[in-house]
Design an enzyme around this catalytic site. Structure first.
Site, PDB file in Angstrom:
ATOM      1  N   CYS A  50       0.805  -1.238   0.000  1.00  0.00           N
ATOM      2  CA  CYS A  50       0.000   0.000   0.000  1.00  0.00           C
ATOM      3  C   CYS A  50       0.827   1.271   0.000  1.00  0.00           C
ATOM      4  O   CYS A  50       0.795   2.026  -0.974  1.00  0.00           O
ATOM      5  CB  CYS A  50      -0.915   0.003   1.215  1.00  0.00           C
TER       6      CYS A  50
HETATM    7  N1  LIG Z   1      -2.605  -6.066   1.916  1.00  0.00           N
HETATM    8  C1  LIG Z   1      -3.025  -5.009   2.564  1.00  0.00           C
HETATM    9  O1  LIG Z   1      -2.618  -4.787   3.703  1.00  0.00           O
HETATM   10  C2  LIG Z   1      -4.042  -4.056   1.972  1.00  0.00           C
HETATM   11  C3  LIG Z   1      -4.657  -3.127   2.819  1.00  0.00           C
HETATM   12  C4  LIG Z   1      -5.617  -2.264   2.310  1.00  0.00           C
HETATM   13  C5  LIG Z   1      -5.918  -2.304   0.950  1.00  0.00           C
HETATM   14  N2  LIG Z   1      -5.296  -3.201   0.128  1.00  0.00           N
HETATM   15  C6  LIG Z   1      -5.700  -3.220  -1.284  1.00  0.00           C
HETATM   16  O2  LIG Z   1      -6.538  -4.343  -1.505  1.00  0.00           O
HETATM   17  C7  LIG Z   1      -6.328  -4.870  -2.823  1.00  0.00           C
HETATM   18  C8  LIG Z   1      -5.949  -6.335  -2.727  1.00  0.00           C
HETATM   19  O3  LIG Z   1      -4.733  -6.444  -2.019  1.00  0.00           O
HETATM   20  P1  LIG Z   1      -4.236  -7.811  -1.388  1.00  0.00           P
HETATM   21  O4  LIG Z   1      -3.089  -7.442  -0.508  1.00  0.00           O
HETATM   22  O5  LIG Z   1      -5.367  -8.578  -0.817  1.00  0.00           O
HETATM   23  O6  LIG Z   1      -3.707  -8.551  -2.700  1.00  0.00           O
HETATM   24  P2  LIG Z   1      -3.328 -10.114  -2.839  1.00  0.00           P
HETATM   25  O7  LIG Z   1      -2.376 -10.184  -3.961  1.00  0.00           O
HETATM   26  O8  LIG Z   1      -2.951 -10.656  -1.503  1.00  0.00           O
HETATM   27  O9  LIG Z   1      -4.704 -10.797  -3.251  1.00  0.00           O
HETATM   28  C9  LIG Z   1      -5.339 -10.558  -4.438  1.00  0.00           C
HETATM   29  C10 LIG Z   1      -5.969 -11.849  -4.902  1.00  0.00           C
HETATM   30  O10 LIG Z   1      -6.761 -11.548  -6.047  1.00  0.00           O
HETATM   31  C11 LIG Z   1      -6.665 -12.644  -6.932  1.00  0.00           C
HETATM   32  N3  LIG Z   1      -7.103 -12.188  -8.236  1.00  0.00           N
HETATM   33  C12 LIG Z   1      -6.478 -11.415  -9.136  1.00  0.00           C
HETATM   34  N4  LIG Z   1      -7.272 -11.192 -10.192  1.00  0.00           N
HETATM   35  C13 LIG Z   1      -8.430 -11.839  -9.965  1.00  0.00           C
HETATM   36  C14 LIG Z   1      -9.638 -11.998 -10.669  1.00  0.00           C
HETATM   37  N5  LIG Z   1      -9.829 -11.408 -11.845  1.00  0.00           N
HETATM   38  N6  LIG Z   1     -10.611 -12.753 -10.135  1.00  0.00           N
HETATM   39  C15 LIG Z   1     -10.438 -13.353  -8.933  1.00  0.00           C
HETATM   40  N7  LIG Z   1      -9.314 -13.236  -8.214  1.00  0.00           N
HETATM   41  C16 LIG Z   1      -8.333 -12.489  -8.710  1.00  0.00           C
HETATM   42  C17 LIG Z   1      -5.208 -13.058  -6.833  1.00  0.00           C
HETATM   43  O11 LIG Z   1      -5.001 -14.363  -7.303  1.00  0.00           O
HETATM   44  C18 LIG Z   1      -4.971 -12.917  -5.325  1.00  0.00           C
HETATM   45  O12 LIG Z   1      -5.273 -14.122  -4.655  1.00  0.00           O
HETATM   46  C19 LIG Z   1      -5.262  -3.994  -3.434  1.00  0.00           C
HETATM   47  O13 LIG Z   1      -5.856  -2.968  -4.168  1.00  0.00           O
HETATM   48  C20 LIG Z   1      -4.552  -3.401  -2.236  1.00  0.00           C
HETATM   49  O14 LIG Z   1      -3.946  -2.154  -2.547  1.00  0.00           O
HETATM   50  C21 LIG Z   1      -4.389  -4.086   0.623  1.00  0.00           C
END
Ligand SMILES: NC(=O)c1ccc[n+]([C@@H]2O[C@H](COP(=O)([O-])OP(=O)(O)OC[C@H]3O[C@@H](n4cnc5c(N)ncnc54)[C@H](O)[C@@H]3O)[C@@H](O)[C@H]2O)c1
Length: 432
Positions: free
Chosen positions: A271
């Site tokens: 992030c």
């Molecule tokens: N990790 C954090 O601490 C955090 C905190 C707040 C916001 N975010 C935001 O949340 C979002 C997700 O982050 P994350 O850390 O969970 O990512 P991540 O990579 O851990 O998880 C994303 C998942 O989405 C899946 N994916 C991708 N394309 C897909 C599709 N078309 N259909 C179904 N699944 C799909 C991937 O395989 C993966 O398992 C991002 O925008 C991030 O900026 C993350």
């Protein structure tokens, strides 16, 4: 709208979570615990199989709780997105990374919007949770979803609600972290508010998705800029012979108008290093330069280089050179007590130390191996012998489980880039 409202109130709605990562899997669990039937979607078959077997791959979720939700409420995961038809609300938690040139990479959001559009049903609520620039929900998602022939606000509902998960935190959960929601119209906002009120104690409705999107990036820019400020102060304190850690501890006693941020070897995670660029990029469309964001990035990105120069200095005063020195780096995760190495400054630090000719080893109880500049490194055991044989031990991530007293006793030099040893008095410790 009424039928979805009733289903949400009676908890008979089926909630679809798309993207079962750090954000999506905890959210799926939260809805399941709140007695909703949850269907999780991911494109990675491996993740789907693990979820269905009740095996967690996210440190904050234990497999036992996952299995319990599968057994009691039928939590289930699939790669078959035609099953989006079965759900009433769709929460999209797909990645929003940057391209190599640090531009927003919205391909995951776009491709998932296309998939949802193909299966969209009358009366469904679609919520984007992925962090992004203001305008994504309305300008990017809405037109794609309307290719279904259904109209937003009339046939289906659309909102943005940013995820605020704090990985590794024992204090802040989905339940006690207020959830901001902004729909493309009042009906969408109302439904999104109702949906999240089932899992969060406080839901904060705002007037539009743009406000909700901006709120999330602002929160992350705020952290980024404040970390840069304290990093800059660290550089000055070092020149002035003042301990920045003591200054922060003293300033933190002020009960109003101040909150502590800490210096470090750089910023990491999915992030803070990425999200500000989403806003900076969008701002250019308005002939606007987000100078704070650029300045903060400039300072924060220099920190690994600064840490390397301080390690060199620490070795030099002991008559050693960094070249051929054995450097043991503690912690490669981007922050303490997590296993996430995305954008971790430790990786940059190790790469820079290796470039200078150091022989670098690392230990991280959460990360068994990492790939750096094409080379795979394995975490070494943290024995007294290992500590004593290193020319310098670098605390790059301040995991709680490390015994810092023992580390300082065994190592000939400790370079502490996290202030983990600030309560210890030991002449072998050099702090940022
Ligand atoms: N990790 C954090 O601490 C955090 C905190 C707040 C916001 N975010 C935001 O949340 C979002 C997700 O982050 P994350 O850390 O969970 O990512 P991540 O990579 O851990 O998880 C994303 C998942 O989405 C899946 N994916 C991708 N394309 C897909 C599709 N078309 N259909 C179904 N699944 C799909 C991937 O395989 C993966 O398992 C991002 O925008 C991030 O900026 C993350």
């Amino acid at each position: 709208m009424r039928s979805l409202e009733q289903k949400l109130r009676r908890k008979t709605a089926i909630v679809g979570i798309v993207g079962l990562g750090y954000v999506g899997l905890p959210l799926a669990l939260a809805f399941s615990r709140a007695c909703f039937k949850v269907l999780g979607f991911d494109i990675q078959q491996k993740r789907v199989d693990l979820v269905n077997k009740g095996q967690s791959y996210i440190a904050d979720i234990d497999s036992r709780s996952l299995s319990a939700e599968i057994d009691t409420r039928g939590l289930e995961a699939t790669t078959d997105q035609s099953r989006l038809k079965e759900v009433d609300a769709i929460c999209i938690c797909v990645p929003t990374p940057l391209t190599r040139t640090k531009d927003p990479e919205l391909s995951y959001v776009i491709s998932e919007s296309e998939t949802v559009s193909r299966h969209l049903q009358r009366g469904q609520l679609v919520v984007l949770e992925s962090t992004t620039y203001p305008g994504t929900t309305r300008e990017v998602m809405l037109p794609i979803l309307e290719r279904s022939g259904l109209r937003a606000g009339r046939d289906f509902y659309l909102a943005f609600s940013p995820e605020r998960v704090d990985p590794g935190s024992k204090h802040f959960t989905i339940k006690n972290t207020p959830k901001v929601v902004g729909g493309i119209d009042s009906k969408s906002t109302k439904l999104a508010e109702l949906l999240y009120s089932r899992v969060a104690d406080v839901v904060v409705p705002v007037s539009s998705p743009e406000v909700a999107e901006m709120t999330k990036v602002f929160e992350n820019v705020f952290r980024n800029v404040n970390i840069a400020l304290v990093n800059e102060l660290t550089l000055l304190c070092e020149k002035m012979g003042i301990s920045v850690w003591e200054v922060i501890d003293a300033a933190s006693t002020k009960p109003f108008g101040y909150m502590p941020f800490y210096p470090g070897p750089g910023i990491g995670g999915h992030c803070i290093p990425l999200d500000p660029y989403y806003l900076a990029n969008k701002a250019r469309e308005y002939d606007f330069h987000t100078r704070f964001i650029e300045l903060a990035a400039d300072i924060n990105e220099q920190m690994p280089y600064y840490v390397v120069s301080r390690i060199m200095q620490a070795l030099n005063v002991r008559g050693k050179s960094l070249q051929k020195a054995k450097v043991l780096v503690l912690g490669v995760a981007y922050k303490k007590d997590v296993e996430d190495i995305r954008e971790s400054p430790s990786l940059k630090l190790i790469a820079l130390l290796r470039e200078k000719g150091a022989d670098v080893l690392y230990n991280d109880p959460y990360v068994s191996n990492v790939k750096i500049s094409g080379n795979r490194l394995k975490s070494v055991g943290l024995t007294d012998r290992q500590l004593a044989s290193a020319d310098c031990v670098v605390i790059a991530t301040d995991h709680t489980c490390y015994d810092y007293r023992q580390i300082a006793q065994q190592a000939s030099v400790v370079f502490d880039a996290r202030g983990a040893t600030r309560k210890l008095r030991n002449k072998n410790i050099v702090r940022l």
